[in-house]
Motif scaffolding. Structure first.
Motif, short mmCIF file in Angstrom:
data_model
loop_
_atom_site.label_atom_id
_atom_site.label_comp_id
_atom_site.label_asym_id
_atom_site.label_seq_id
_atom_site.Cartn_x
_atom_site.Cartn_y
_atom_site.Cartn_z
N LEU A 146 -29.65 -11.72 -21.51
CA LEU A 146 -31.12 -11.67 -22.10
C LEU A 146 -31.37 -10.72 -23.08
O LEU A 146 -32.17 -11.09 -23.85
CB LEU A 146 -31.59 -10.86 -20.69
N ASP A 147 -30.25 -9.67 -23.48
CA ASP A 147 -30.36 -9.09 -24.67
C ASP A 147 -30.25 -9.96 -26.08
O ASP A 147 -30.93 -9.67 -27.04
CB ASP A 147 -29.40 -7.81 -24.72
N GLN A 148 -29.44 -11.10 -25.71
CA GLN A 148 -29.19 -11.94 -26.65
C GLN A 148 -30.35 -12.75 -27.29
O GLN A 148 -30.47 -12.94 -28.65
CB GLN A 148 -28.16 -12.86 -26.66
N PHE A 149 -31.28 -12.85 -26.52
CA PHE A 149 -32.67 -13.50 -26.66
C PHE A 149 -33.89 -12.91 -26.53
O PHE A 149 -34.95 -13.19 -26.59
CB PHE A 149 -32.77 -14.63 -25.54
N GLY A 150 -33.59 -11.40 -26.50
CA GLY A 150 -34.79 -10.41 -26.46
C GLY A 150 -35.88 -10.72 -25.09
O GLY A 150 -36.97 -10.71 -25.24
N ALA A 151 -35.10 -10.97 -23.92
CA ALA A 151 -36.17 -11.24 -22.61
C ALA A 151 -35.83 -10.03 -21.65
O ALA A 151 -34.73 -9.58 -21.76
CB ALA A 151 -35.77 -12.65 -22.24
N ALA A 152 -36.80 -10.06 -21.10
CA ALA A 152 -36.78 -8.96 -19.94
C ALA A 152 -36.54 -9.57 -18.51
O ALA A 152 -36.10 -8.85 -17.64
CB ALA A 152 -37.94 -8.23 -19.84
N GLY A 153 -36.60 -10.85 -18.21
CA GLY A 153 -36.46 -11.58 -17.25
C GLY A 153 -36.05 -13.14 -17.34
O GLY A 153 -35.86 -13.62 -18.47
N VAL A 154 -35.63 -13.87 -16.48
CA VAL A 154 -35.57 -14.99 -16.61
C VAL A 154 -36.18 -15.96 -15.58
O VAL A 154 -36.77 -15.80 -14.30
CB VAL A 154 -33.99 -15.34 -16.33
N LEU A 155 -36.61 -17.28 -15.98
CA LEU A 155 -37.31 -18.36 -15.11
C LEU A 155 -36.20 -19.49 -15.27
O LEU A 155 -35.50 -19.95 -16.29
CB LEU A 155 -38.45 -18.52 -15.64
N ILE A 156 -36.17 -20.26 -14.12
CA ILE A 156 -35.37 -21.26 -13.76
C ILE A 156 -35.94 -22.50 -13.18
O ILE A 156 -36.02 -22.65 -12.18
CB ILE A 156 -33.94 -20.97 -13.01
N PRO A 157 -36.63 -23.06 -14.14
CA PRO A 157 -37.42 -24.50 -13.59
C PRO A 157 -36.06 -25.50 -13.40
O PRO A 157 -35.55 -26.16 -14.34
CB PRO A 157 -38.36 -24.71 -14.66
N GLU A 158 -35.89 -26.05 -12.29
CA GLU A 158 -35.06 -27.06 -12.05
C GLU A 158 -35.77 -28.30 -11.85
O GLU A 158 -36.69 -28.62 -11.17
CB GLU A 158 -34.38 -26.78 -10.77
N ALA A 159 -35.02 -29.42 -12.32
CA ALA A 159 -35.70 -30.98 -12.24
C ALA A 159 -34.28 -31.87 -11.60
O ALA A 159 -33.47 -31.55 -12.16
CB ALA A 159 -35.88 -31.38 -13.31
N ARG A 160 -34.74 -32.36 -10.61
CA ARG A 160 -33.64 -33.25 -9.80
C ARG A 160 -34.11 -34.57 -9.96
O ARG A 160 -35.18 -34.94 -9.23
CB ARG A 160 -33.11 -32.70 -8.55
N LEU A 161 -33.50 -35.55 -10.75
CA LEU A 161 -33.76 -36.86 -10.94
C LEU A 161 -33.12 -38.11 -10.01
O LEU A 161 -32.06 -37.91 -9.78
CB LEU A 161 -33.86 -37.43 -12.31
N GLU A 162 -33.71 -38.61 -9.13
CA GLU A 162 -33.09 -39.89 -8.30
C GLU A 162 -33.89 -41.03 -8.93
O GLU A 162 -34.90 -41.44 -8.71
CB GLU A 162 -33.46 -39.49 -6.96
N ARG A 163 -32.79 -42.19 -9.40
CA ARG A 163 -33.35 -43.22 -9.71
C ARG A 163 -33.01 -44.35 -8.50
O ARG A 163 -31.78 -44.53 -8.02
CB ARG A 163 -32.29 -43.83 -11.13
N GLN A 164 -34.02 -44.99 -8.35
CA GLN A 164 -34.05 -45.92 -6.87
C GLN A 164 -33.12 -47.05 -7.11
O GLN A 164 -32.13 -47.47 -6.52
CB GLN A 164 -35.31 -46.35 -6.59
N TRP A 165 -33.15 -47.75 -8.34
CA TRP A 165 -32.11 -48.76 -8.95
C TRP A 165 -32.39 -48.65 -10.37
O TRP A 165 -33.51 -48.24 -10.98
CB TRP A 165 -32.46 -50.10 -8.19
N PRO A 166 -31.47 -49.50 -11.19
CA PRO A 166 -31.71 -49.51 -12.60
C PRO A 166 -32.85 -50.24 -12.91
O PRO A 166 -33.05 -51.23 -12.67
CB PRO A 166 -30.39 -50.40 -13.01
N GLY A 167 -33.74 -49.42 -13.78
CA GLY A 167 -34.82 -49.94 -14.25
C GLY A 167 -36.07 -49.59 -13.49
O GLY A 167 -37.19 -50.17 -13.67
N GLY A 168 -36.00 -49.21 -12.32
CA GLY A 168 -36.71 -48.97 -11.09
C GLY A 168 -37.38 -47.68 -11.07
O GLY A 168 -37.20 -46.87 -12.20
N PRO A 169 -38.09 -47.35 -9.91
CA PRO A 169 -38.65 -45.97 -10.00
C PRO A 169 -37.97 -44.83 -10.15
O PRO A 169 -36.70 -44.86 -9.66
CB PRO A 169 -39.30 -46.20 -8.83
N VAL A 170 -38.32 -43.67 -10.62
CA VAL A 170 -37.75 -42.39 -10.91
C VAL A 170 -38.34 -41.35 -9.96
O VAL A 170 -39.55 -41.09 -10.53
CB VAL A 170 -37.43 -42.16 -12.21
N ARG A 171 -37.58 -40.82 -9.16
CA ARG A 171 -38.27 -39.73 -8.36
C ARG A 171 -37.83 -38.43 -8.80
O ARG A 171 -36.42 -38.20 -8.91
CB ARG A 171 -37.91 -40.18 -6.83
N GLY A 172 -38.95 -37.45 -8.94
CA GLY A 172 -38.30 -36.17 -9.52
C GLY A 172 -38.67 -35.24 -8.53
O GLY A 172 -39.75 -35.08 -8.09
#
Length: 443
Positions: free
Chosen positions: A231-257
């Motif tokens: 945190l000191d290297q970036f001048g921050a006081a805390g941290v946020l962790i937004p996670e994204a998990r992508l699942e592809r149903q089939w190649p070229g098909g829907p993407v569920r996040g």
């Protein structure tokens, strides 16, 4: 390959294998295969060069975040316009986008020229340009200093957070990544205009050493010393962790996040939601929408008081005031009652008893020293920092150089001289070597 070429390239290899009883002349094809592999390796090194083997921080992996201004952005404006040529069709489309965005923002009825004077930028989300037709999805950015009076002004007295470091973790294809490559999740956060948000986001570029310091494994760490250094290297006081998990149903098909909002060095859960894109082409739009929703979740958590900075990240060498008072009371000499009047047997000369002056404590000079210590692992770093910070007179201690498996360095602010600090650390079981304005400690 001719016989003379085989003898030229493989005669040293053949002589080696012939000298071994395990390799008879009948195994000459095996010798040729091994020699071919060795030759291919040498050719690859000569072609690529040794510099390519040290590509830990090279490559196009950084994405610079957009300017975090407080301008007003209206996104997802769809236009379909025509003109005498492609340029005229595009110009008409942008004018139409400004009118539709102004209406979507709730602005009053105005002439097109007045609306255009308040537009500071056009963000192209998607566009198709034909000879005489323009189809696009655009975002319009209005200058707040000119349009704010018509669209509700500024943020007013809304509560703002402390600077919070963003670590956008993407899980896709069974692999977790942050800045190792230019990922779509990092791109979505880089394009997010955070100036109108109550969250003070600290978004690293992700180039150079950022990909080594911030990894997908960092949210799993619990060492406050490690987190404090990051945190000191970036001048921050805390941290946020937004996670994204992508699942592809089939190649070229829907993407569920599946998107999860997490916070703090303990990776605490706040909220989550799911979105679905029809195909890969709709993935950027889905991720951009997810960033907006996550920002709303973090803003709501801030308003509810859940987004407080972990106080354990701000460990210093100060002693708790209550404990300090007890120590001072135990070290103070016993005070005897001072008589307010002379004994009756003594003659009274009319003089009154004067109060005993209280001596003013002398403040020791605060100095900064360098302390070297062995750091085979993170536990050793925490142990050394904790021991130094708990020493009396230490005002603060933080690492300036970390070398896992070697010798690390910390900077110590101490109220006193170097010899006193060394004696205090020896009393805590450390072997101390005194140098020029520096100490070396070990167990």
């Amino acid at each position: 390959m001719s016989d003379w070429a085989k003898d030229l390239w493989f005669s040293p290899m053949t002589m080696f294998f012939r000298s071994s009883p395990r390799f008879a002349p009948r195994n000459r094809p095996l010798v040729w295969v091994l020699g071919t592999l060795a030759l291919a390796l040498v050719a690859a090194l000569a072609l690529l060069g040794p510099a390519r083997l040290w590509a830990q921080v090279e490559g196009d992996r950084g994405i610079v975040p957009v300017a975090s201004t407080s301008d007003i952005q209206i996104s997802d404006i769809e236009v379909n316009s025509t003109g005498a040529d492609a340029a005229e069709a595009r110009a008409k489309g942008w004018d139409e986008a400004a009118r539709l965005a102004w209406k979507k923002a709730g602005g009053p009825a105005m002439a097109d020229g007045v609306i255009q004077s308040m537009v500071s930028a056009i963000v192209v989300q998607r566009e198709q340009i034909g000879p005489r037709r323009y189809i696009a999805t655009l975002g319009v950015v209005f200058d707040r200093s000119r349009a704010g009076q018509y669209l509700g002004g500024t943020n007013g007295g809304r509560k703002h957070s402390s600077p919070l470091l963003v670590i956008p973790v993407l899980h896709s294809g069974g692999v977790a990544q942050v800045y190792e490559v230019q990922g779509p999740w990092q791109l979505a956060w880089a394009h997010f205009r955070a100036g109108n948000s109550p969250i003070d986001y600290v978004r690293p570029v992700g180039a150079g050493g950022d990909s080594l310091v911030i990894t997908a494994g960092q949210p799993g760490r619990r060492s406050r010393a490690w987190w404090r250094n990051v945190l000191d290297q970036f001048g921050a006081a805390g941290v946020l962790i937004p996670e994204a998990r992508l699942e592809r149903q089939w190649p070229g098909g829907p993407v569920r996040g599946t998107f999860t909002a997490r916070f703090g060095p303990d990776n605490a859960y706040i909220d989550s939601f799911t979105l679905t894109a029809k195909d890969e082409a709709g993935l950027p739009k889905m991720l951009a929408e997810a960033v907006i929703r996550l920002d709303q979740i973090y803003a709501q958590a801030l308003a509810e008081g859940k987004l407080k900075v972990d106080t354990s990240l701000n460990v210093t060498g100060q002693i708790d005031p209550g404990i300090a008072a007890l120590i001072a009371a135990g070290q103070a000499p016993e005070q005897t009652a001072v008589p307010t009047a002379r004994p009756s047997s003594a003659p009274n000369d009319g003089a009154s008893a004067s109060p005993t002056p209280t001596p003013t404590p002398i403040q020791a000079e605060t100095r900064t020293f360098t302390v070297q210590f062995a750091s085979p692992d993170a536990t050793a770093v925490d142990s050394a920092l904790g021991a130094v910070r708990s020493a009396p007179g230490v005002k603060g201690a933080s690492t300036t150089s970390l070398a896992m498996g070697g010798t690390s360095v910390m900077r110590v602010t101490y109220e006193g001289d170097l010899d006193t600090l060394a004696a205090s650390l020896r009393a805590r079981g450390w072997k101390v070597s005194v140098g020029a304005n520096a100490l070396s400690i070990k167990r």
